[in-house]
Motif scaffolding. Structure first.
Motif, PDB file in Angstrom:
ATOM      1  N   LEU A   1      79.186 -41.564 -37.554  1.00 63.17           N
ATOM      2  CA  LEU A   1      78.857 -42.889 -37.444  1.00 63.17           C
ATOM      3  C   LEU A   1      80.298 -43.836 -37.929  1.00 63.17           C
ATOM      4  CD1 LEU A   1      75.213 -42.973 -38.786  1.00 63.17           C
ATOM      5  CD2 LEU A   1      75.968 -42.614 -36.438  1.00 63.17           C
ATOM      6  N   CYS A   2      81.010 -43.853 -36.933  1.00 58.27           N
ATOM      7  CA  CYS A   2      82.255 -44.430 -37.498  1.00 58.27           C
ATOM      8  C   CYS A   2      82.077 -45.823 -38.146  1.00 58.27           C
ATOM      9  CB  CYS A   2      83.179 -44.761 -36.069  1.00 58.27           C
ATOM     10  SG  CYS A   2      84.671 -45.851 -36.307  1.00 58.27           S
ATOM     11  N   GLU A   3      82.786 -46.119 -39.227  1.00 58.73           N
ATOM     12  CA  GLU A   3      82.484 -47.585 -39.928  1.00 58.73           C
ATOM     13  C   GLU A   3      82.968 -48.476 -39.201  1.00 58.73           C
ATOM     14  OE1 GLU A   3      84.738 -47.106 -43.434  1.00 58.73           O
ATOM     15  OE2 GLU A   3      83.339 -45.628 -44.286  1.00 58.73           O
ATOM     16  N   GLU A   4      83.710 -48.442 -37.989  1.00 62.30           N
ATOM     17  CA  GLU A   4      84.239 -49.756 -37.298  1.00 62.30           C
ATOM     18  C   GLU A   4      83.346 -49.931 -36.092  1.00 62.30           C
ATOM     19  OE1 GLU A   4      88.018 -51.456 -34.533  1.00 62.30           O
ATOM     20  OE2 GLU A   4      88.321 -49.265 -35.881  1.00 62.30           O
ATOM     21  N   TYR A   5      82.685 -48.736 -35.628  1.00 60.10           N
ATOM     22  CA  TYR A   5      81.833 -49.091 -34.397  1.00 60.10           C
ATOM     23  C   TYR A   5      80.436 -49.015 -34.559  1.00 60.10           C
ATOM     24  CZ  TYR A   5      86.307 -49.080 -32.054  1.00 60.10           C
ATOM     25  OH  TYR A   5      87.472 -49.388 -31.568  1.00 60.10           O
TER      26      TYR A   5
ATOM     27  N   GLY B   1      74.989 -35.733 -33.389  1.00 61.51           N
ATOM     28  CA  GLY B   1      75.977 -35.369 -34.588  1.00 61.51           C
ATOM     29  C   GLY B   1      77.458 -35.417 -33.872  1.00 61.51           C
ATOM     30  N   PHE B   2      77.826 -35.383 -32.462  1.00 63.12           N
ATOM     31  CA  PHE B   2      79.047 -35.323 -32.086  1.00 63.12           C
ATOM     32  C   PHE B   2      79.810 -36.746 -32.325  1.00 63.12           C
ATOM     33  CE2 PHE B   2      76.780 -32.236 -29.075  1.00 63.12           C
ATOM     34  CZ  PHE B   2      77.462 -31.148 -29.752  1.00 63.12           C
ATOM     35  N   LYS B   3      81.228 -36.396 -32.265  1.00 60.53           N
ATOM     36  CA  LYS B   3      82.258 -37.472 -32.142  1.00 60.53           C
ATOM     37  C   LYS B   3      82.803 -37.751 -30.741  1.00 60.53           C
ATOM     38  CE  LYS B   3      83.998 -36.346 -36.946  1.00 60.53           C
ATOM     39  NZ  LYS B   3      83.125 -37.146 -37.683  1.00 60.53           N
ATOM     40  N   GLY B   4      82.716 -38.755 -30.213  1.00 62.07           N
ATOM     41  CA  GLY B   4      82.792 -39.023 -28.850  1.00 62.07           C
ATOM     42  C   GLY B   4      84.251 -38.464 -28.036  1.00 62.07           C
ATOM     43  N   LYS B   5      85.293 -38.936 -28.907  1.00 57.98           N
ATOM     44  CA  LYS B   5      86.816 -38.536 -28.553  1.00 57.98           C
ATOM     45  C   LYS B   5      87.061 -37.175 -28.728  1.00 57.98           C
ATOM     46  CE  LYS B   5      90.086 -41.528 -28.663  1.00 57.98           C
ATOM     47  NZ  LYS B   5      90.993 -42.387 -29.329  1.00 57.98           N
ATOM     48  N   THR B   6      86.349 -36.674 -29.840  1.00 54.93           N
ATOM     49  CA  THR B   6      86.712 -35.445 -30.337  1.00 54.93           C
ATOM     50  C   THR B   6      85.946 -34.280 -29.627  1.00 54.93           C
ATOM     51  OG1 THR B   6      87.494 -36.126 -32.530  1.00 54.93           O
ATOM     52  CG2 THR B   6      86.615 -33.809 -32.629  1.00 54.93           C
TER      53      THR B   6
ATOM     54  N   ALA C   1      89.148 -48.544 -26.157  1.00 51.80           N
ATOM     55  CA  ALA C   1      89.778 -47.128 -26.001  1.00 51.80           C
ATOM     56  C   ALA C   1      89.275 -46.020 -26.930  1.00 51.80           C
ATOM     57  CB  ALA C   1      91.319 -47.107 -26.282  1.00 51.80           C
ATOM     58  N   ASP C   2      88.724 -46.416 -28.244  1.00 51.75           N
ATOM     59  CA  ASP C   2      88.054 -45.558 -29.053  1.00 51.75           C
ATOM     60  C   ASP C   2      86.914 -45.093 -28.751  1.00 51.75           C
ATOM     61  OD1 ASP C   2      90.348 -45.764 -30.845  1.00 51.75           O
ATOM     62  OD2 ASP C   2      89.335 -47.339 -32.110  1.00 51.75           O
ATOM     63  N   CYS C   3      86.413 -45.759 -27.557  1.00 51.18           N
ATOM     64  CA  CYS C   3      84.865 -45.267 -27.007  1.00 51.18           C
ATOM     65  C   CYS C   3      85.352 -44.796 -25.599  1.00 51.18           C
ATOM     66  CB  CYS C   3      84.183 -46.623 -26.857  1.00 51.18           C
ATOM     67  SG  CYS C   3      83.625 -47.388 -28.546  1.00 51.18           S
ATOM     68  N   CYS C   4      86.241 -44.130 -25.193  1.00 47.44           N
ATOM     69  CA  CYS C   4      86.552 -43.267 -24.329  1.00 47.44           C
ATOM     70  C   CYS C   4      87.034 -41.691 -24.339  1.00 47.44           C
ATOM     71  CB  CYS C   4      87.634 -43.889 -23.604  1.00 47.44           C
ATOM     72  SG  CYS C   4      87.184 -45.229 -22.556  1.00 47.44           S
TER      73      CYS C   4
ATOM     74  N   PRO D   1      83.100 -43.188 -20.638  1.00 45.77           N
ATOM     75  CA  PRO D   1      83.054 -44.113 -21.847  1.00 45.77           C
ATOM     76  C   PRO D   1      81.605 -43.578 -22.560  1.00 45.77           C
ATOM     77  CG  PRO D   1      82.109 -44.980 -19.601  1.00 45.77           C
ATOM     78  CD  PRO D   1      82.636 -43.506 -19.389  1.00 45.77           C
ATOM     79  N   VAL D   2      81.930 -43.473 -23.969  1.00 44.38           N
ATOM     80  CA  VAL D   2      80.810 -43.105 -24.854  1.00 44.38           C
ATOM     81  C   VAL D   2      80.396 -44.422 -25.716  1.00 44.38           C
ATOM     82  CG1 VAL D   2      81.284 -40.609 -24.674  1.00 44.38           C
ATOM     83  CG2 VAL D   2      82.407 -41.965 -26.104  1.00 44.38           C
ATOM     84  N   TYR D   3      79.326 -44.561 -26.172  1.00 42.64           N
ATOM     85  CA  TYR D   3      78.888 -45.639 -26.855  1.00 42.64           C
ATOM     86  C   TYR D   3      79.277 -45.219 -28.379  1.00 42.64           C
ATOM     87  CZ  TYR D   3      74.611 -42.685 -27.908  1.00 42.64           C
ATOM     88  OH  TYR D   3      73.802 -41.631 -28.124  1.00 42.64           O
ATOM     89  N   GLN D   4      79.290 -43.886 -28.633  1.00 40.21           N
ATOM     90  CA  GLN D   4      79.768 -43.650 -30.061  1.00 40.21           C
ATOM     91  C   GLN D   4      81.089 -43.528 -30.360  1.00 40.21           C
ATOM     92  OE1 GLN D   4      77.518 -43.446 -32.410  1.00 40.21           O
ATOM     93  NE2 GLN D   4      78.772 -42.676 -34.087  1.00 40.21           N
ATOM     94  N   GLY D   5      81.682 -44.904 -30.695  1.00 35.13           N
ATOM     95  CA  GLY D   5      83.088 -44.996 -30.955  1.00 35.13           C
ATOM     96  C   GLY D   5      83.664 -44.104 -31.988  1.00 35.13           C
TER      97      GLY D   5
END
Length: 381
Positions: free
Chosen positions: A110-114, A327-332, A160-163, A91-95
């Motif tokens: 910095l995802c606009e949704e999360y 600077g990382f994206k969580g899922k990617t 799920a976008d934060c996993c 689980p990652v706080y950076q959605g």
């Protein structure tokens, strides 16, 4: 079709107030709603950010802290098609919604949704804005607020976008490192500063994040990595993570930035503030070379702290920048970072000081507060 998930009872470490010891309580965790997953936490750990917010009097309580963990998906909500029961995840706080402009950008995570929800210090659930945790005492049920991904619980619910789905070959009791601290440090060196081969680096604060910055600078090919800390017991381990020399500011009768300038013919190319103290941001900035020196603020000071700079420190060509999750994206990006642990490209053991049962979380807090621990793995029964 599998039957719908039901609420589940489990143990959690609940913060009932600022600066209070956490209390192991039996709580109820709701079933995941649309777009969410419920995770059985296998291992979690403490980050200084948890301690920082535990000490914020203005924060609402009760609350379940925690945001460094690894676990296994126990159930999924409606509409989740990229995760299934049994998947190993962080689980990652950076959605990462994957659809907005920042998510599609190569330079913005910095995802606009999360990101707006993250700034509230809660992993809010857009479906109904309610916490998924509650506790019943003396016949009265009350909600327990969340914090980022609320991993100080045997079960947690996140979007799920934060996993980040990771390889089942990755050991969960080590993979969790990439859900915050180590990934943030590595990314600060690689993505934010873009440390170049042959360059000189100063790392202020040799905790988990600082060591990860040094590790990242080492992998990037920096020629000199100077670790700065007032605790000399950290120096031996720091050298295992790539630090080439260490400086204890207490051993000098002049500001540490002047010490570093003298050691490096005018200053380092890159400086990283990893201790979470605004006065060290100034020292870091002034320790860099005029004309091109970069300073990255990685540590988190108490919310509301102010940074006071002499403008000439910037007018001479230096720069200062912030850093969220390296600077990382969580899922990617996180799955690949976890693979680095599996391949021993990043040595997880360098960051893990001890292993304790989850019930001894307050002992782990004391160790971290007293500078006697980097990451203490808290294992669930």
């Amino acid at each position: 079709m599998a039957p719908p998930a039901l609420p589940i009872k489990c143990k959690a470490a609940v913060a009932w107030g600022a600066n209070q010891a956490l209390v192991i309580e039996e709580i109820e965790v709701d079933a995941p709603q649309a777009g969410e997953v419920r995770i059985r936490i296998a291992a979690t750990s403490l980050c200084h950010t948890d301690l920082t917010f535990l000490g914020v009097e203005q924060l609402q309580f009760p609350r379940i802290l925690g945001h460094e963990a690894a676990g296994i998906v126990e159930s999924v909500g409606e509409g989740v098609d990229d995760l299934k029961v049994g998947d190993h995840v962080l689980p990652v706080y950076q959605g990462e919604c994957g659809k907005c402009t920042p998510c599609k950008s190569q330079t913005n995570n910095l995802c606009e949704e999360y990101w707006p929800f993250l700034k509230t210090t809660m992993m809010l659930h857009p479906l109904d804005q309610k916490s998924r945790f509650s506790i019943t005492r003396e016949g009265r049920t009350q909600p327990i607020l969340s914090f980022f991904t609320s991993t100080f619980s045997e079960y947690t619910v996140v979007k799920a976008d934060c996993c980040a789905k990771i390889s089942e070959e990755a050991p969960l009791d080590k993979a969790f490192l990439m859900s915050c601290g180590v990934s943030t440090g590595l990314g600060a060196a690689w993505n934010i500063a873009n440390v170049q081969k042959g360059s000189t680096v100063a790392v202020f604060g040799l905790g988990t994040i600082g060591l990860a910055v040094a590790d990242g600078a080492r992998i990037a090919g920096a020629s000199r990595i100077i670790g700065v800390d007032i605790n000399p017991s950290k120096f031996e381990l720091a050298k295992k993570c790539g630090v080439t020399e260490c400086v204890n500011p207490k051993e000098y009768d002049k500001p540490v930035q002047q010490v570093l300038q003298g050691l490096t013919n005018g200053g380092v190319d890159y400086a990283f503030e990893c201790a979470g103290k605004m006065e060290l941001v100034v020292a870091a900035l002034e320790s860099t070379q005029e004309g091109h020196g970069k300073t990255v603020v990685v540590g988190l000071d108490t919310p509301g702290s102010k940074l006071i700079l002499d403008p000439t420190s910037l007018l001479c060509g230096r720069s200062i920048m912030g850093c969220v999750f390296g600077g990382f994206k969580g899922k990617t990006h996180v799955p690949g970072l976890v693979d680095m642990i599996t391949k021993k490209e990043v040595v997880a053991e360098n960051y893990i000081s001890c292993v304790l049962p989850f019930e001894e979380i307050n002992k782990a807090i004391d160790l971290l507060k007293n500078g006697k621990s980097l990451r203490c793995v808290l294992t669930m029964s």
